[in-house]
Design a protein around this motif. Structure first.
Motif, short mmCIF file in Angstrom:
data_model
loop_
_atom_site.label_atom_id
_atom_site.label_comp_id
_atom_site.label_asym_id
_atom_site.label_seq_id
_atom_site.Cartn_x
_atom_site.Cartn_y
_atom_site.Cartn_z
N LEU A 123 62.19 30.23 23.52
CA LEU A 123 61.35 31.36 23.90
C LEU A 123 61.95 32.67 23.43
CD1 LEU A 123 58.88 32.45 25.39
CD2 LEU A 123 60.22 32.42 27.51
N CYS A 124 63.27 32.77 23.47
CA CYS A 124 63.96 33.97 22.99
C CYS A 124 63.69 34.18 21.50
CB CYS A 124 65.45 33.87 23.27
SG CYS A 124 66.42 35.26 22.67
N LYS A 125 63.72 33.11 20.72
CA LYS A 125 63.43 33.22 19.29
C LYS A 125 61.97 33.59 19.04
CE LYS A 125 66.98 29.86 17.96
NZ LYS A 125 67.25 28.52 17.33
N THR A 126 61.08 33.11 19.90
CA THR A 126 59.67 33.45 19.75
C THR A 126 59.43 34.93 19.98
OG1 THR A 126 59.05 31.23 20.51
CG2 THR A 126 57.35 32.92 20.59
N LEU A 127 60.15 35.50 20.94
CA LEU A 127 59.98 36.91 21.28
C LEU A 127 60.97 37.80 20.53
CD1 LEU A 127 59.45 36.58 25.14
CD2 LEU A 127 57.73 36.69 23.33
N THR A 128 61.38 37.38 19.34
CA THR A 128 62.32 38.13 18.51
C THR A 128 61.60 38.66 17.28
OG1 THR A 128 64.18 36.79 19.26
CG2 THR A 128 64.48 38.06 17.23
N SER A 129 61.80 39.93 17.01
CA SER A 129 61.24 40.55 15.81
C SER A 129 62.38 41.24 15.07
CB SER A 129 60.15 41.56 16.18
OG SER A 129 59.66 42.21 15.03
N GLY A 130 62.71 40.71 13.89
CA GLY A 130 63.85 41.25 13.16
C GLY A 130 65.15 40.88 13.84
N SER A 133 65.31 41.38 20.20
CA SER A 133 64.62 40.40 21.03
C SER A 133 64.27 41.03 22.37
CB SER A 133 65.49 39.16 21.25
OG SER A 133 64.84 38.23 22.09
N ASP A 134 63.13 40.64 22.91
CA ASP A 134 62.69 41.19 24.20
C ASP A 134 63.50 40.64 25.36
OD1 ASP A 134 60.69 42.73 23.01
OD2 ASP A 134 59.28 41.06 23.01
N ILE A 135 64.03 39.43 25.22
CA ILE A 135 64.78 38.80 26.30
C ILE A 135 66.03 38.16 25.72
CG2 ILE A 135 62.73 38.35 27.69
CD1 ILE A 135 62.84 35.44 26.72
N ASP A 136 66.93 37.76 26.62
CA ASP A 136 68.13 36.99 26.26
C ASP A 136 67.96 35.59 26.82
OD1 ASP A 136 70.95 35.87 26.80
OD2 ASP A 136 71.35 37.58 25.50
N GLY A 137 68.02 34.58 25.94
CA GLY A 137 67.76 33.21 26.35
C GLY A 137 68.74 32.69 27.39
N LYS A 138 70.04 32.96 27.21
CA LYS A 138 71.04 32.46 28.16
C LYS A 138 70.89 33.13 29.52
CE LYS A 138 74.42 31.40 24.54
NZ LYS A 138 75.78 31.64 24.01
#
Length: 251
Positions: A123-130, A133-138
């Motif tokens: 989900l973190c990779k999905t919400l990443t642009s460049g 990222s909007d969130i941190d997966g860990k």
């Protein structure tokens, strides 16, 4: 409508149609009941089949079906139901993929630690642009693990977002808060955008060709949300506008 709720409804609709696919007999009974209520004779007209002489060939067409009811089932009923099921699968395939990417927000209680970490990173990779990222997966995985007891084991994204808002947990679970807000604002269909363009033709006429972008956007919002606009007290708005624009007069 929420994304996860829409996908669940589509899945149930597809399952219902699949079961209906083998239920031609029940559909036939329902049709006869409707014919009785409408005073219509529930009889299919037998069509005379033409017999044509054909030469033997491996690629010859199938023999025509003589029974009218069997022909209705094969040529009409099965074709319509199969087309509907395939259309549901094709049109909403992307919607299901998006739901799976955000599925960790509502299915985290059923996942083990390894699966939870993997889906949070996804989900973190999905919400990443460049590189941003909007969130941190860990951190999202840690926040989900330390959530307090929830009112229900199965909650939608909007219900979980409402719960966090009522408990004022926004600062304690910032990554979960951001991810839930994104999930709840994802559009299920493009009907809202199409409605905006259809309203635009009614608002911006040739008499309003010199209208600015700000005023046009404001009128479009009022026109789309006309039900909310009816409850607004325009007298208070006029008084507020007049008080800001009024010039002071010296005596």
């Amino acid at each position: 409508m929420q994304l996860d709720v829409a996908v669940d409804l589509l899945t149930k609709a597809k399952t219902s149609l699949t079961n209906y696919r083998i239920g031609f007999t029940s559909a036939q009974v329902s049709a006869k009941d409707m014919c009785e209520k409408m005073n219509v004779e529930a009889v299919l007209k037998e069509k005379r089949l033409r017999s044509t002489k054909r030469h033997f060939a491996y690629g010859a067409a199938d023999e025509p079906i003589a029974d009218a009811m069997k022909r209705l089932e094969i040529i009409f009923f099965n074709v319509v139901v199969d087309t509907t099921i395939q259309s549901l699968t094709d049109r909403f395939k992307t919607l299901s993929e998006v739901r799976d990417q955000f599925g960790v927000l509502v299915n985290f209680q059923k996942l083990d630690d390894q699966s939870l970490n993997n889906q949070c990173d996804k989900l973190c990779k999905t919400l990443t642009s460049g590189n941003e990222s909007d969130i941190d997966g860990k951190e999202l995985a840690m926040e989900v693990k330390h959530l307090p007891s929830l009112p229900s084991d199965e909650m939608t994204a909007l219900e979980l977002l409402t719960f966090i808002h009522k408990k004022h947990f926004e600062e304690l679970y910032p990554n979960l808060w951001v991810a839930l807000r994104i999930a709840c604002t994802l559009p299920v269909t493009v009907a809202s955008a199409e409605r905006s363009f259809s309203k635009l033709k009614l608002i911006k006429t040739y008499l309003r060709s010199s209208m600015g972008q700000e005023r046009l956007s404001g009128l479009a919002i009022i026109s789309i949300n006309h039900e909310v606009g009816k409850d607004v007290l325009y007298e208070d708005i006029i008084d507020d506008f007049a008080s800001k624009k009024a010039r002071k007069q010296r005596f």
